[in-house]
Write a protein that holds these residues in place. Structure first.
Motif, mmCIF file in Angstrom:
data_model
loop_
_atom_site.group_PDB
_atom_site.id
_atom_site.type_symbol
_atom_site.label_atom_id
_atom_site.label_comp_id
_atom_site.label_asym_id
_atom_site.label_seq_id
_atom_site.Cartn_x
_atom_site.Cartn_y
_atom_site.Cartn_z
ATOM 1 N N GLN A 1 -0.461 -8.098 32.009
ATOM 2 C CA GLN A 1 -1.428 -8.168 31.291
ATOM 3 C C GLN A 1 -2.024 -9.522 30.899
ATOM 4 O OE1 GLN A 1 -0.780 -5.593 27.739
ATOM 5 N NE2 GLN A 1 -0.180 -3.941 29.140
ATOM 6 N N LYS B 1 10.841 -5.878 24.481
ATOM 7 C CA LYS B 1 10.004 -5.034 25.525
ATOM 8 C C LYS B 1 11.184 -4.662 26.873
ATOM 9 C CE LYS B 1 6.053 -5.921 28.504
ATOM 10 N NZ LYS B 1 4.662 -6.570 28.368
ATOM 11 N N SER C 1 2.536 -7.750 45.334
ATOM 12 C CA SER C 1 2.119 -6.998 43.994
ATOM 13 C C SER C 1 2.016 -5.689 44.428
ATOM 14 C CB SER C 1 0.982 -7.705 43.256
ATOM 15 O OG SER C 1 0.419 -6.599 42.396
HETATM 16 C C1 BTN Z 1 2.592 -6.533 31.361
HETATM 17 O O1 BTN Z 1 3.478 -6.121 30.238
HETATM 18 O O2 BTN Z 1 2.146 -7.658 31.322
HETATM 19 C C2 BTN Z 1 2.243 -5.432 32.619
HETATM 20 C C3 BTN Z 1 3.273 -5.718 33.579
HETATM 21 C C4 BTN Z 1 2.979 -4.749 34.754
HETATM 22 C C5 BTN Z 1 3.800 -5.035 35.923
HETATM 23 C C6 BTN Z 1 3.931 -4.191 36.966
HETATM 24 S S1 BTN Z 1 5.382 -4.408 38.297
HETATM 25 C C7 BTN Z 1 4.438 -3.090 39.070
HETATM 26 C C8 BTN Z 1 3.130 -3.636 39.108
HETATM 27 N N1 BTN Z 1 2.607 -4.436 39.893
HETATM 28 C C9 BTN Z 1 2.232 -5.449 39.424
HETATM 29 O O3 BTN Z 1 1.733 -6.790 40.083
HETATM 30 N N2 BTN Z 1 2.204 -5.475 38.133
HETATM 31 C C10 BTN Z 1 2.846 -4.156 37.962
#
Ligand code: BTN
Length: 241
Positions: free
Chosen positions: A40, A105, A9
């Motif tokens: 989220q 989205k 991540s």
């Molecule tokens: C959401 O809408 O739930 C939020 C998503 C966020 C995704 C991004 S991708 C780059 C960064 N690294 C992650 O693990 N999450 C965010």
């Protein structure tokens, strides 16, 4: 900029960099293939490798009081919205900070702040923007390519997106445009200018956003006239149509 062909991540890598005290503001961690992307509310973020923009920006908004921290979310969402709107004018922000086009989205944002005293210390802004991906498990997801029927060069789009985010962040950093940013956020918010459906305490309502507080709490005015004020992230679920 730190490019990793693959990683778990980018937000987690960015957090390790922050904890080690090794960052300067604007450091970016970007990957082609994120194996354990976080979303989220404890969800997973899944994106096809090599087709999308998946990155985290490390910011140092030490000028911002804890009480004003929702401004980071609003500013980043507006920056991304203005980039997507350069292709798709109808792009909206969905509270608190999803970016959507025609009810679907296109981009998710995960912001993780650390604080020091009464102010923010660092902010890890994780962004997952769907660019060239054409099929999704979730029928309420879309991408730039799906909407425009064009193919994009990811590095070019990254540069354009970064410029939009930078311009908005500089407005926030000036500390002179808090009200303008809050107003612009409201004006681009899904459900602000028209009634939408949502569920709250296991009932379905129709209404529109009436306000977003400094702390990021949402107030909605029901079509019956009644107001439900100061809702938190977990209290309301938008009903997609
Ligand atoms: C959401 O809408 O739930 C939020 C998503 C966020 C995704 C991004 S991708 C780059 C960064 N690294 C992650 O693990 N999450 C965010």
């Amino acid at each position: 900029m730190i490019y990793l062909p693959t990683c778990h991540s980018t937000n987690d890598i960015a957090a390790e960099i922050v904890h080690a005290g090794l960052f300067s503001e604007g450091t970016i961690v970007i990957t082609d293939d994120q194996l354990s992307g976080r979303g989220q509310r404890g969800t997973k973020w899944v994106a096809n490798p090599g087709e999308n923009l998946t990155f985290s920006i490390i910011l140092a908004p030490q000028f911002l009081e804890i009480d004003n921290q929702f401004l980071i979310s609003q500013t980043i969402a507006l920056g991304i919205r203005s980039y997507v709107a350069s292709y798709l004018a109808e792009t909206q922000v969905k509270w608190p900070n999803d970016i959507q086009v025609n009810g679907k989205k296109i981009c998710g944002i995960l912001i993780e702040n650390s604080i020091q005293g009464a102010n923010l210390k660092s902010s890890i802004v994780g962004i997952g923007l769907n660019v060239n991906q054409l099929s999704f498990e979730n029928s309420f997801a879309t991408s730039l390519s799906t909407e425009t029927e064009e193919a994009f060069v990811l590095s070019d789009e990254f540069q354009k997106l970064a410029r939009h985010i930078d311009a908005y962040y500089l407005r926030l950093r000036s500390r002179k445009q808090d009200k303008e940013l809050r107003d612009e956020y409201l004006n681009n918010l899904y459900g602000y200018s028209n009634d939408v459906k949502f569920s709250y305490q296991e009932r379905i309502y129709s209404g529109r956003v009436s306000a977003v507080s400094k702390q990021g709490k949402l107030s909605v005015r029901l079509s019956t006239g009644e107001e439900i004020a100061d809702l938190g992230l977990k209290e309301i679920v938008w009903i997609k149509s």
